[in-house]
Design a protein around this motif. Structure first.
Motif, PDB file in Angstrom:
ATOM      1  N   ASN A 141       7.988   5.375  76.246  1.00  0.00           N
ATOM      2  CA  ASN A 141       7.313   6.507  76.885  1.00  0.00           C
ATOM      3  C   ASN A 141       6.559   7.298  75.820  1.00  0.00           C
ATOM      4  N   HIS A 142       5.248   7.407  75.997  1.00  0.00           N
ATOM      5  CA  HIS A 142       4.401   8.191  75.094  1.00  0.00           C
ATOM      6  C   HIS A 142       4.207   9.572  75.723  1.00  0.00           C
ATOM      7  N   VAL A 143       4.717  10.608  75.054  1.00  0.00           N
ATOM      8  CA  VAL A 143       4.712  11.969  75.597  1.00  0.00           C
ATOM      9  C   VAL A 143       3.773  12.833  74.758  1.00  0.00           C
ATOM     10  N   TYR A 144       2.853  13.509  75.427  1.00  0.00           N
ATOM     11  CA  TYR A 144       1.936  14.384  74.687  1.00  0.00           C
ATOM     12  C   TYR A 144       1.301  15.390  75.636  1.00  0.00           C
ATOM     13  N   ASN A 145       0.712  16.420  75.048  1.00  0.00           N
ATOM     14  CA  ASN A 145      -0.082  17.394  75.792  1.00  0.00           C
ATOM     15  C   ASN A 145      -1.555  17.110  75.568  1.00  0.00           C
ATOM     16  N   GLU A 146      -2.336  17.412  76.581  1.00  0.00           N
ATOM     17  CA  GLU A 146      -3.779  17.211  76.502  1.00  0.00           C
ATOM     18  C   GLU A 146      -4.474  18.435  77.087  1.00  0.00           C
ATOM     19  N   VAL A 147      -5.573  18.848  76.466  1.00  0.00           N
ATOM     20  CA  VAL A 147      -6.325  19.986  76.987  1.00  0.00           C
ATOM     21  C   VAL A 147      -7.056  19.546  78.247  1.00  0.00           C
ATOM     22  N   GLU A 148      -6.734  20.177  79.350  1.00  0.00           N
ATOM     23  CA  GLU A 148      -7.359  19.854  80.637  1.00  0.00           C
ATOM     24  C   GLU A 148      -8.606  20.698  80.881  1.00  0.00           C
ATOM     25  N   ASP A 149      -8.524  22.011  80.605  1.00  0.00           N
ATOM     26  CA  ASP A 149      -9.639  22.920  80.896  1.00  0.00           C
ATOM     27  C   ASP A 149      -9.573  24.096  79.936  1.00  0.00           C
ATOM     28  N   LEU A 150     -10.644  24.357  79.221  1.00  0.00           N
ATOM     29  CA  LEU A 150     -10.715  25.473  78.270  1.00  0.00           C
ATOM     30  C   LEU A 150     -11.031  26.800  78.948  1.00  0.00           C
TER      31      LEU A 150
END
Length: 305
Positions: A141-150
């Motif tokens: 499982n690769h777990v990370y946060n990603e910027v969805e909307d600035l």
């Protein structure tokens, strides 16, 4: 899947599968700004000590529907009025523009899994039957946060704001990734935390059944081996010595036995008994103290009995 009838008394069933996918959910994140959640405890009547304040806030919650809603306009306004220049430890400019106070992030689990099972069923005679199997499971499982909307901003500064508050004079301490410090991110970029979880498991089991004229008994046993670890892809400033790279690999050996049977007094009266004792490895999310930030394992880790 594959079904093999070796003989009238023996059958082998084998299955294998692989699947993958991405699961995520969006959430708010903020830096150097007030908590935007309407139900944050400081905004609720129970937070206040003076009765007049309690009554005032209670009246707002009862009469003003906007109090319980997210104020999106406020986010855009704050972001578009927050011009900043980001510099590194040597004073070199890293970014300039409207730095985001509020963003929408996507919390992503990108997983893939392979499973293999094979079961052999053999009738020794009319009374005895033997069934056994082997299985293997690989889960990543690769777990990370990603910027969805600035939300109208130009960039987000990828630092740990709580570490920045507590270690203001130590910039290394509040970097989310010391291997890429003073980093700014935009929509679609990974940030905050980034790691993989590995879980490997293999096992064997067998069970024998005997059927008499008015009774039946069975007995069986199992063994499994479980191996799991964390692989940090970011070097967290607060935990620079135990956040990047692979953690300690944990090996657990699990055993189980079960016995049972039934006795038919009549066609309508049956006594059934089942006894079992076994071990089971803990689920992976309970193995690490804080998998988002570091490789530390829970003390005294062992299988359940």
């Amino acid at each position: 899947s594959h079904n093999w009838t070796i003989s009238n008394a023996t059958k082998l069933t084998t299955t294998a599968g692989y699947w993958f996918g991405t699961d995520g959910g969006t959430a708010l994140n903020w830096q150097s700004a007030a908590d935007p959640r309407p139900d944050y405890y400081r905004y609720l009547p129970s937070y206040f000590t003076q009765q007049a304040d309690k009554d005032r806030v209670m009246a707002q919650w009862r009469s003003n529907p906007s109090v319980s809603q997210i104020n999106w306009d406020k986010f855009y306004t704050a972001n578009r009025q927050n011009f900043e220049v980001i510099t590194d430890a040597q004073g070199k400019e890293v970014a300039r523009g409207n730095r985001a106070k509020y963003i929408v992030e996507d919390r992503i689990n990108s997983l893939n899994q392979f499973q293999f099972n094979s079961i052999l069923n053999h009738d020794i005679n009319t009374a005895w039957n033997l069934t056994g199997g082997i299985n293997f499971n690989r889960y990543v499982n690769h777990v990370y946060n990603e910027v969805e909307d600035l939300l109208g901003a130009d960039y987000w500064y990828d630092i740990d704001q709580f570490a920045e508050r507590d270690f203001k004079d130590n910039p290394d301490a509040y970097q989310n990734n010391l291997r890429n410090p003073y980093r700014v991110v935009k929509e679609g970029d990974k940030y905050s935390h980034n790691y993989k979880m590995y879980h490997y498991e293999g096992g064997l089991w067998a069970i024998a059944n005997y059927k008499g004229s008015n009774y039946s008994v069975y007995g069986g046993g199992s063994y499994s081996y479980v191996n799991f670890w964390r692989d940090g892809l970011y070097q967290k400033g607060l935990f620079k010595d135990n956040s990047y790279g692979e953690s300690e690999k944990t090996d657990l050996h699990n055993y189980g036995v079960k016995l049972g049977g039934e006795y038919r007094i009549t066609g309508r009266h049956i006594i059934t008994t089942n006894l079992a004792q076994g071990q089971r490895a803990p689920i992976m999310r309970n193995v690490f103290i804080s998998p988002r930030t570091r490789n530390d394992l829970v003390d005294g880790l062992k299988s359940e009995t």
